[in-house]
Motif scaffolding. Structure first.
Motif, PDB file in Angstrom:
ATOM      1  N   GLN A  31      -7.587  -0.128  -3.892  1.00 50.99           N
ATOM      2  CA  GLN A  31      -8.578  -0.205  -2.835  1.00 50.99           C
ATOM      3  C   GLN A  31      -8.739  -1.659  -2.407  1.00 50.99           C
ATOM      4  N   GLY A  33     -10.399  -5.004  -1.423  1.00 53.05           N
ATOM      5  CA  GLY A  33     -11.677  -5.586  -1.816  1.00 53.05           C
ATOM      6  C   GLY A  33     -11.480  -7.059  -2.109  1.00 53.05           C
ATOM      7  N   PRO A  34     -12.509  -7.693  -2.603  1.00 52.60           N
ATOM      8  CA  PRO A  34     -12.364  -9.117  -2.914  1.00 52.60           C
ATOM      9  C   PRO A  34     -11.381  -9.308  -4.068  1.00 52.60           C
TER      10      PRO A  34
END
Length: 148
Positions: A31, A33-34
């Protein structure tokens, strides 16, 4: 012997096997994300290993069932409806047979009651007093007019 007469040196080539590339593990979709922070660990022998720390999987993903409850309920409803369809077919057949039976009873009652009324109205008047008897054989018809 000259250089042209001397045999040339023979070179022998040994084939080298082609090594297949190392197999890599299949890629797992991640996924977006950061980016996690890079961590370094120093091993006891002095080497330093750098990499990303793996976060543990969230607990809610493990507790969630693989199939939703709504899908299970829809499937069970379909199975139940399929099981009931045979009974519904028998129920409609029973109601149709019962309606035909009641219709035949009503017709039978009408025929019997109508026959009883017809006998009472059109029955012979023998043995009864106070009736008028008309003998049609004695009637005379003149100029399309009936005289009794």
């Amino acid at each position: 012997m000259t250089d042209l007469e001397r045999p040339a040196a023979v070179e022998v080539h040994h084939p080298q096997p082609i090594t297949p590339p190392p197999t890599t593990a299949p890629l797992v979709p991640v996924q977006p994300g950061p980016a996690p922070a890079v961590q370094s660990v120093q091993l006891p022998d002095g080497r330093i290993v750098t990499g990303y720390a793996l976060a543990p999987a969230p607990a809610s993903a493990e507790a969630r069932p693989a199939v939703s409850r709504m899908a299970v309920n829809i499937a069970l409803g379909g199975i139940g409806f399929g099981a009931v369809c045979g009974g519904l077919f028998l129920l409609t057949a029973f109601v149709a047979a019962l309606a035909a039976f009641v219709q035949q009873l009503v017709i039978l009652a009408a025929v019997i009651f109508g026959g009883f009324i017809a006998v009472q109205v059109l029955g012979t008047s023998r043995g009864r007093s106070g009736g008028t008897t008309v003998h049609i054989r004695k009637a005379v018809i003149k100029r399309n007019h009936f005289h009794s």
